[in-house]
Design an enzyme around this catalytic site. Structure first.
Site, PDB file in Angstrom:
ATOM      1  N   TYR A 199      21.477  -3.062 -22.311  1.00 13.48           N
ATOM      2  CA  TYR A 199      21.746  -2.287 -21.096  1.00 13.48           C
ATOM      3  C   TYR A 199      22.430  -3.185 -20.056  1.00 13.48           C
ATOM      4  O   TYR A 199      22.088  -4.361 -19.934  1.00 13.48           O
ATOM      5  CB  TYR A 199      20.417  -1.756 -20.547  1.00 13.48           C
ATOM      6  CG  TYR A 199      20.540  -0.970 -19.272  1.00 13.48           C
ATOM      7  CD1 TYR A 199      20.747   0.402 -19.287  1.00 13.48           C
ATOM      8  CD2 TYR A 199      20.442  -1.622 -18.051  1.00 13.48           C
ATOM      9  CE1 TYR A 199      20.852   1.114 -18.112  1.00 13.48           C
ATOM     10  CE2 TYR A 199      20.557  -0.911 -16.863  1.00 13.48           C
ATOM     11  CZ  TYR A 199      20.761   0.458 -16.904  1.00 13.48           C
ATOM     12  OH  TYR A 199      20.862   1.145 -15.738  1.00 13.48           O
ATOM     13  N   ASP A 241      11.902   2.437 -18.620  1.00 15.38           N
ATOM     14  CA  ASP A 241      12.898   1.388 -18.371  1.00 15.38           C
ATOM     15  C   ASP A 241      12.270   0.123 -17.791  1.00 15.38           C
ATOM     16  O   ASP A 241      12.800  -0.974 -17.985  1.00 15.38           O
ATOM     17  CB  ASP A 241      13.957   1.899 -17.368  1.00 15.38           C
ATOM     18  CG  ASP A 241      14.985   2.805 -18.026  1.00 15.38           C
ATOM     19  OD1 ASP A 241      15.156   2.728 -19.255  1.00 15.38           O
ATOM     20  OD2 ASP A 241      15.615   3.588 -17.287  1.00 15.38           O
ATOM     21  N   HIS A 246       0.867  -1.178   0.000  1.00 19.10           N
ATOM     22  CA  HIS A 246       0.000   0.000   0.000  1.00 19.10           C
ATOM     23  C   HIS A 246       0.902   1.227   0.000  1.00 19.10           C
ATOM     24  O   HIS A 246       0.668   2.188   0.733  1.00 19.10           O
ATOM     25  CB  HIS A 246      -0.915  -0.003   1.221  1.00 19.10           C
ATOM     26  CG  HIS A 246      -2.021  -1.018   1.137  1.00 19.10           C
ATOM     27  ND1 HIS A 246      -3.187  -0.929   1.850  1.00 19.10           N
ATOM     28  CD2 HIS A 246      -2.137  -2.153   0.413  1.00 19.10           C
ATOM     29  CE1 HIS A 246      -3.973  -1.972   1.576  1.00 19.10           C
ATOM     30  NE2 HIS A 246      -3.344  -2.741   0.708  1.00 19.10           N
TER      31      HIS A 246
HETATM   32 ZN    ZN Z   1      -4.010  -4.594   0.156  1.00 21.57          ZN
END
Ligand code: ZN
Length: 233
Positions: free
Chosen positions: A227, A120, A97
């Site tokens: 890369y 990227d 979260h």
């Molecule tokens: Zn959650």
């Protein structure tokens, strides 16, 4: 003990989210899968991160049946399993979260690619799921969350955009391993933060030109990626 290495990898990926400041209290969870065994290791529900040990990781099969562990798994386990079933190339799932990515999920707004940092890692805007219906919320909620994510990716290769914003909830990210899923969660948070800053400076900011977006994603992830250092076996 079953799957010793996977347990350690999953624990380490969970701790990485804490080190990077993506987790408040016990929010968030990372899992990893052993495709050969068809078994998932996931963080237990509600245990403080500083107390977590590899032994406490909960082992489940792909039907959600716990095959090893005394603790209850993270309540989001059915979401993780749904992703493993539908995205056969992924080996890890991370849910946080984290502040900015969650703000975009709450705003139900895909994160446009405003710069090469985004390009990227994510080959396109990071999408948002539809809202769950009342029946989906009342029913098997965590499974339906996974189903909503898979619907969002019906036309998108999940390996090219390894993240989603669940509407009104928060992000889920994935990758070839648990560590890479956690890494993508960290990058997503950074990209979400910069997109917010970009819009606060200029609300009319335009997404990156397609050519530059493609250039940056494909030089890292395409068939002819160049890369970084050449990997030696
Ligand atoms: Zn959650």
């Amino acid at each position: 003990m079953l799957l010793t290495t996977l347990r350690e990898e999953v624990l380490e990926a969970n701790l990485e989210l804490v080190r990077r400041g993506l987790v408040l209290y016990t929010f968030g969870n990372v899992s990893g899968i052993d495709r050969g065994e068809g078994l998932v290791a996931i963080k237990p529900s509600g245990v403080a991160y500083e107390e977590l040990t590899p032994e406490q990781m909960v082992i489940s099969d792909l039907s959600g049946k716990i095959v090893d562990g005394n603790l209850r798994p993270s309540s989001d386990l059915p979401t993780h399993i749904e992703l493993y079933k539908h995205f056969p190339s992924i080996g890890g799932v991370a849910h946080t979260h984290s502040e900015f990515a969650t703000a975009w999920a709450q705003a139900e707004t895909p994160i446009p690619c405003y710069g090469t940092t985004h390009a990227d890692s994510f080959h396109g805007a990071v999408p948002v799921t539809d809202r769950l219906s009342s029946a989906e919320i009342a029913g098997d909620y965590e499974l339906e969350t996974g189903t909503a994510i898979c619907r969002t990716f019906s036309e998108i290769d999940p390996m090219t955009i390894p993240a989603v914003l669940v509407a009104g909830h928060a992000p889920f990210c994935w990758g070839p391993t648990a560590a890479e899923a956690a890494h993508n969660a960290v990058i997503l948070e950074y990209v979400a933060k910069m997109a917010s800053h970009t819009l606060s400076i200029n609300a009319e900011s335009r997404p990156l030109a397609r050519e530059l977006h493609d250039k940056h994603f494909l030089r890292k992830h395409g068939r002819n990626a160049y890369y970084g250092q050449v990997k030696t076996q």
